[in-house]
Design a protein around this motif. Sequence first.
Motif, PDB file in Angstrom:
ATOM      1  N   ALA A 253      -1.476 -10.076  -4.203  1.00 38.65           N
ATOM      2  CA  ALA A 253      -1.721 -11.105  -3.187  1.00 38.65           C
ATOM      3  C   ALA A 253      -0.443 -11.401  -2.407  1.00 38.65           C
ATOM      4  CB  ALA A 253      -2.247 -12.378  -3.851  1.00 38.65           C
ATOM      5  N   ALA A 254       0.688 -11.464  -3.102  1.00 42.11           N
ATOM      6  CA  ALA A 254       1.962 -11.700  -2.422  1.00 42.11           C
ATOM      7  C   ALA A 254       2.314 -10.538  -1.502  1.00 42.11           C
ATOM      8  CB  ALA A 254       3.064 -11.919  -3.454  1.00 42.11           C
ATOM      9  N   ALA A 255       2.036  -9.310  -1.940  1.00 39.10           N
ATOM     10  CA  ALA A 255       2.308  -8.140  -1.098  1.00 39.10           C
ATOM     11  C   ALA A 255       1.471  -8.185   0.172  1.00 39.10           C
ATOM     12  CB  ALA A 255       2.029  -6.859  -1.882  1.00 39.10           C
ATOM     13  N   THR A 256       0.227  -8.644   0.058  1.00 38.05           N
ATOM     14  CA  THR A 256      -0.617  -8.785   1.250  1.00 38.05           C
ATOM     15  C   THR A 256      -0.018  -9.788   2.221  1.00 38.05           C
ATOM     16  OG1 THR A 256      -2.575  -8.283  -0.085  1.00 38.05           O
ATOM     17  CG2 THR A 256      -2.940  -9.305   2.060  1.00 38.05           C
ATOM     18  N   GLY A 257       0.423 -10.942   1.694  1.00 37.93           N
ATOM     19  CA  GLY A 257       1.036 -11.955   2.561  1.00 37.93           C
ATOM     20  C   GLY A 257       2.306 -11.454   3.222  1.00 37.93           C
ATOM     21  N   ILE A 258       3.128 -10.721   2.496  1.00 39.11           N
ATOM     22  CA  ILE A 258       4.357 -10.167   3.073  1.00 39.11           C
ATOM     23  C   ILE A 258       4.023  -9.192   4.193  1.00 39.11           C
ATOM     24  CG2 ILE A 258       6.341  -8.694   2.588  1.00 39.11           C
ATOM     25  CD1 ILE A 258       6.386  -9.889  -0.230  1.00 39.11           C
ATOM     26  N   ALA A 259       3.011  -8.349   3.973  1.00 36.75           N
ATOM     27  CA  ALA A 259       2.622  -7.388   5.008  1.00 36.75           C
ATOM     28  C   ALA A 259       2.113  -8.092   6.258  1.00 36.75           C
ATOM     29  CB  ALA A 259       1.550  -6.441   4.464  1.00 36.75           C
ATOM     30  N   VAL A 260       1.422  -9.202   6.081  1.00 39.76           N
ATOM     31  CA  VAL A 260       0.963  -9.989   7.239  1.00 39.76           C
ATOM     32  C   VAL A 260       2.161 -10.523   8.015  1.00 39.76           C
ATOM     33  CG1 VAL A 260      -0.255 -12.086   7.933  1.00 39.76           C
ATOM     34  CG2 VAL A 260      -1.271 -10.575   6.214  1.00 39.76           C
ATOM     35  N   ALA A 261       3.141 -11.068   7.299  1.00 38.35           N
ATOM     36  CA  ALA A 261       4.324 -11.622   7.967  1.00 38.35           C
ATOM     37  C   ALA A 261       5.125 -10.546   8.681  1.00 38.35           C
ATOM     38  CB  ALA A 261       5.206 -12.336   6.941  1.00 38.35           C
ATOM     39  N   TRP A 262       5.143  -9.341   8.129  1.00 35.15           N
ATOM     40  CA  TRP A 262       5.885  -8.231   8.744  1.00 35.15           C
ATOM     41  C   TRP A 262       5.027  -7.464   9.751  1.00 35.15           C
ATOM     42  CZ3 TRP A 262       9.184 -10.239   5.359  1.00 35.15           C
ATOM     43  CH2 TRP A 262      10.533  -9.914   5.478  1.00 35.15           C
ATOM     44  N   ALA A 263       3.805  -7.963  10.005  1.00 33.38           N
ATOM     45  CA  ALA A 263       2.893  -7.337  10.968  1.00 33.38           C
ATOM     46  C   ALA A 263       2.698  -5.859  10.665  1.00 33.38           C
ATOM     47  CB  ALA A 263       3.410  -7.534  12.402  1.00 33.38           C
ATOM     48  N   ASP A 264       2.474  -5.559   9.391  1.00 29.97           N
ATOM     49  CA  ASP A 264       2.249  -4.186   8.948  1.00 29.97           C
ATOM     50  C   ASP A 264       0.792  -4.056   8.516  1.00 29.97           C
ATOM     51  OD1 ASP A 264       2.132  -1.715   7.628  1.00 29.97           O
ATOM     52  OD2 ASP A 264       4.244  -1.833   7.056  1.00 29.97           O
ATOM     53  N   PRO A 265      -0.103  -3.682   9.436  1.00 31.63           N
ATOM     54  CA  PRO A 265      -1.532  -3.660   9.107  1.00 31.63           C
ATOM     55  C   PRO A 265      -1.886  -2.619   8.045  1.00 31.63           C
ATOM     56  CG  PRO A 265      -1.142  -2.628  11.242  1.00 31.63           C
ATOM     57  CD  PRO A 265       0.143  -3.250  10.831  1.00 31.63           C
ATOM     58  N   LEU A 266      -1.104  -1.539   7.936  1.00 34.27           N
ATOM     59  CA  LEU A 266      -1.410  -0.515   6.941  1.00 34.27           C
ATOM     60  C   LEU A 266      -1.277  -1.060   5.530  1.00 34.27           C
ATOM     61  CD1 LEU A 266       0.452   2.541   8.510  1.00 34.27           C
ATOM     62  CD2 LEU A 266      -1.977   1.982   8.634  1.00 34.27           C
ATOM     63  N   ILE A 267      -0.136  -1.674   5.247  1.00 36.04           N
ATOM     64  CA  ILE A 267       0.092  -2.216   3.911  1.00 36.04           C
ATOM     65  C   ILE A 267      -0.794  -3.435   3.678  1.00 36.04           C
ATOM     66  CG2 ILE A 267       1.809  -3.322   2.429  1.00 36.04           C
ATOM     67  CD1 ILE A 267       3.891  -1.485   3.558  1.00 36.04           C
ATOM     68  N   ALA A 268      -1.008  -4.247   4.703  1.00 37.17           N
ATOM     69  CA  ALA A 268      -1.868  -5.424   4.548  1.00 37.17           C
ATOM     70  C   ALA A 268      -3.288  -5.016   4.163  1.00 37.17           C
ATOM     71  CB  ALA A 268      -1.881  -6.246   5.839  1.00 37.17           C
ATOM     72  N   ALA A 269      -3.824  -4.004   4.847  1.00 36.95           N
ATOM     73  CA  ALA A 269      -5.186  -3.548   4.550  1.00 36.95           C
ATOM     74  C   ALA A 269      -5.264  -2.922   3.168  1.00 36.95           C
ATOM     75  CB  ALA A 269      -5.651  -2.556   5.615  1.00 36.95           C
ATOM     76  N   GLY A 270      -4.273  -2.079   2.822  1.00 31.32           N
ATOM     77  CA  GLY A 270      -4.298  -1.415   1.527  1.00 31.32           C
ATOM     78  C   GLY A 270      -4.181  -2.376   0.369  1.00 31.32           C
ATOM     79  N   THR A 271      -3.237  -3.315   0.456  1.00 33.31           N
ATOM     80  CA  THR A 271      -3.063  -4.280  -0.632  1.00 33.31           C
ATOM     81  C   THR A 271      -4.251  -5.230  -0.729  1.00 33.31           C
ATOM     82  OG1 THR A 271      -1.768  -5.684   0.883  1.00 33.31           O
ATOM     83  CG2 THR A 271      -0.551  -4.195  -0.574  1.00 33.31           C
ATOM     84  N   LEU A 272      -4.867  -5.573   0.405  1.00 31.63           N
ATOM     85  CA  LEU A 272      -6.029  -6.455   0.366  1.00 31.63           C
ATOM     86  C   LEU A 272      -7.211  -5.773  -0.316  1.00 31.63           C
ATOM     87  CD1 LEU A 272      -7.273  -9.147   1.141  1.00 31.63           C
ATOM     88  CD2 LEU A 272      -7.921  -8.157   3.347  1.00 31.63           C
ATOM     89  N   VAL A 273      -7.421  -4.496  -0.008  1.00 28.54           N
ATOM     90  CA  VAL A 273      -8.495  -3.751  -0.685  1.00 28.54           C
ATOM     91  C   VAL A 273      -8.230  -3.682  -2.188  1.00 28.54           C
ATOM     92  CG1 VAL A 273      -9.573  -1.489  -0.929  1.00 28.54           C
ATOM     93  CG2 VAL A 273      -9.116  -2.403   1.343  1.00 28.54           C
ATOM     94  N   LEU A 274      -6.984  -3.412  -2.560  1.00 23.85           N
ATOM     95  CA  LEU A 274      -6.630  -3.370  -3.978  1.00 23.85           C
ATOM     96  C   LEU A 274      -6.863  -4.720  -4.634  1.00 23.85           C
ATOM     97  CD1 LEU A 274      -5.370  -2.034  -6.454  1.00 23.85           C
ATOM     98  CD2 LEU A 274      -3.108  -2.637  -5.540  1.00 23.85           C
TER      99      LEU A 274
END
Length: 419
Positions: A253-274
């Motif tokens: 969940a923290a990795a998803t939030g970090i990816a959102v803050a860094w505007a990285d949709p690839l990591i945000a989508a992947g971590t959210l699915v996980l």
Amino acid sequence: MRLVRILVDDDDRESVVSVLQGKDVDYVVSGESADGDAALIEFPLPTDAVGDVLGSLDEAGYEETYTVISQVESAHTPNTETLMDRYADDFDPLTPRELKSKASDMSNDTWSFLALMLLAAWIATAGLLSDSPAIVVGSMVIAPIVGPALTASVGAVLGDREMLAASIRLQAMGLVAAVAGAAALAGLVRWGLFAQPELALGSIELIGVRVSPTLLALIAGTAAGAAAAFGLTTKGPMSLIGVMIAAALIPTAAATGIAVAWADPLIAAGTLVLLVITLVAINLSGTAVLFALGYRPDRALTAGSWRSVRVVVAVVLLLSVVVLAGAATASQVSHERTVHQAVHAELSEHEDVEAIAVRMEYGDLSPFTGPETVTVEATHEGEGDPPEDVADGIEERLGDSSDREIEVRVQFQEYQTAR
């Protein structure tokens, strides 16, 4: 040990006493009801004997109008040692009423639960950005996610729709709070110039391992939910098992939030699915274990009301998500296996070359079908320069076994060996 108190009608007293005497249970009659038509009987039991004795009382016709089961430090009666020896090697799960009570005791009120989830997410965010496993472990210790995860499973197997709905809602609120809190803190760190704004999140190892669902991550979530459910049915503590549940969810969940803050949709989508797949795996495996241990609802969930219809619809939607996510995960796991097989097959053709790690990075929002880069870290212990055609060989093998667009990079590490 447990101390059981039951209120028995005068008409049923003889049958209840007969059951207790037949099982060598020492009892006392400690009081009467207000109308004088019933007596309060209490007796100590080993924890593993509670289910057996209460089951025998039910068969004898005892109606549970008043039953209290409490934990005691110790008890000494003429037959205490006999009962403890008799049930010492038996595994008798907690009775449904004890199970429900134990699960409920693990739940926090909504505001304290959300506050602890937010704090855990902040700690996990700090640990991920600093690439510190010790700090990430600290976030797992304080996260209270195990409570609603287990009460959802208990509500499902015991037919308590209100407990099930409240638990699912609390889990969703907690993870939303964790992701939002992590994004807010990560944004502060990024735009407050406490970290490089152009930091490549995939280069952080603790984030890189969570960028997409994997078979091992699914196994970890499933095993954590199963262990938590099994532990709940015993007399043992749940603190360490709760850490395992949090370990499967909070860092992701923290990795998803970090990816959102860094505007990285690839990591945000992947971590959210996980995150979603892991949460579903924990809930389903916990429910399956409780069902396998024999827990059943007193009354079936029927579709005779609008609330029941909503429950059925929610279950169908949840199962649809599970099926789709499971199919996608299976496809990704199969592809990762193909990549590893191609890498090791190619490296085996070269002497003194051995793989250290294989990483996959994706080029769009479709990690299951989109273009990707496979980075292989390897060692070369022979004399001279490492072979130059390793990357081409791996890419050619992948082209024969996969229809994806894959770019292969090989990086050789140099080591000195003491002689």
